[in-house]
Design an enzyme around this catalytic site. Sequence first.
Site, PDB file in Angstrom:
ATOM      1  N   SER A 321      34.991 -11.107  82.401  1.00  0.00           N
ATOM      2  CA  SER A 321      35.206 -12.282  83.238  1.00  0.00           C
ATOM      3  C   SER A 321      33.940 -12.705  83.973  1.00  0.00           C
ATOM      4  CB  SER A 321      36.368 -12.001  84.201  1.00  0.00           C
ATOM      5  OG  SER A 321      36.799 -13.163  84.850  1.00  0.00           O
ATOM      6  N   ASP A 332      21.342 -15.969  77.671  1.00  0.00           N
ATOM      7  CA  ASP A 332      21.024 -17.280  77.095  1.00  0.00           C
ATOM      8  C   ASP A 332      19.647 -17.770  77.506  1.00  0.00           C
ATOM      9  OD1 ASP A 332      23.393 -17.361  75.769  1.00  0.00           O
ATOM     10  OD2 ASP A 332      24.176 -19.150  76.756  1.00  0.00           O
ATOM     11  N   LYS A 346      36.627 -11.952  78.229  1.00  0.00           N
ATOM     12  CA  LYS A 346      37.576 -12.716  79.063  1.00  0.00           C
ATOM     13  C   LYS A 346      36.861 -13.988  79.509  1.00  0.00           C
ATOM     14  CE  LYS A 346      41.115 -13.498  81.874  1.00  0.00           C
ATOM     15  NZ  LYS A 346      40.609 -14.692  82.563  1.00  0.00           N
TER      16      LYS A 346
END
Length: 413
Positions: A321, A332, A346
């Site tokens: 999460s 990224d 999640k």
Amino acid sequence: MSSKPVRIALLVLLALSFSLGCFGSGLVVGLRAPATTSAFINRVLEQLPLIPTPAATPGTSLETLFKPFWQAWDLVHEQYVDQPVDDEALMRGAIRGMLEALNDPHTGYMDPFEFQQANAPLEGEYEGIGAWVDTSGEFLTIISPMPDSPAEKAGLKAGDKIIAVDGEDMTGVDPSLVLRRVLGPAGSTVTLTIQREGEPSPFEVRIVRQKITIPSVEGKMLDQHIAYVRLFTFGEKTASDLRRTLTDLLDQKPVGIILDLRNNGGGYLNAAIDVSSEFIKDGVIMYEVYGDGRKISYRAKGNGIATDIPLVVVVNEGTASASEITAGAIQDYQRGKLVGTKTFGKGSVQSWTPLVNNEGAVRITIARWLTPQERQINGVGLTPDVEVPLTEEDLKAGRDPQLDRAIQLLLQE
């Protein structure tokens, strides 16, 4: 028999549930922070008459739509063998059943006890075994034990399924209800039957519950002048605790930072953005994508104090999460490498909205989130840049090859 006041109360609760998407002002991934006050509830109630009628077919009124419901309600009151029936239990069951009909494992109803216990970990303490759990599957499943908790001392691991509590089979029982049986007052004992992947048969674990005080951040200097920061949750105080910890560590001029997100089950979205902003100077941290195609971006706040120092993030299957938001953004932007094993996966956003009259809350999936490069994490997880398993033999021997590899990467930089 049913009465007009009862029907009005139920209609208010059901209409409120239908309108949650409009009034949820949440701040959490996997559990949005409820922004409820009496004024908020009053605003909801004032606008109920203006809510578009949810209809099975065009032109069907709310009154017509609910005729079968009220027929069933009356039949129960007229014919059920054990009278009087519990109207409050029937009302809660109606809400639970409505949300279950959406067939979304992360959308559901929490009664007052479940709602209080579900919020307790983010508020710093509660009573139980000390583990983050997943209630979306067939069985209540351990996401990760909390550090130094009864669950950790008993040897519970990520992925363990609780198939019986105190000898009673939990097959077919809602995992949220199983959670109620696992929780309990400090000093009491619970026996859990665990099904673990790789084990030939289930086994029992006896755990003495205790008051669980949940840490937020741990920081220390490792050998070779490396700063180590471990986040245990993304709660109300995590961002401020992290800022203090980073300030203290950076004053010691470390060569790099290891951010340990292993077994961090997540928490508040605003905490995830704040934490990520300490390490990422600028840019989108995550996107929220809604069912109607809307896409909302959350950007770094631009006030981070550790945006240039070398960074490595350690993750595992218990990283979930909000933890995956932070780890995904760092990966990224190539701000730092991820080391460890694939994360939990999640990647959906739930709005937790308390219901009127202290009747618990509803948890509704309102969006899914994507990384800055718009990668889908829900059900997929993050794959580390450097995959390093942590075996049972490592644990027994007190070894941590994932942390060792993270240290090596920092020293190479």
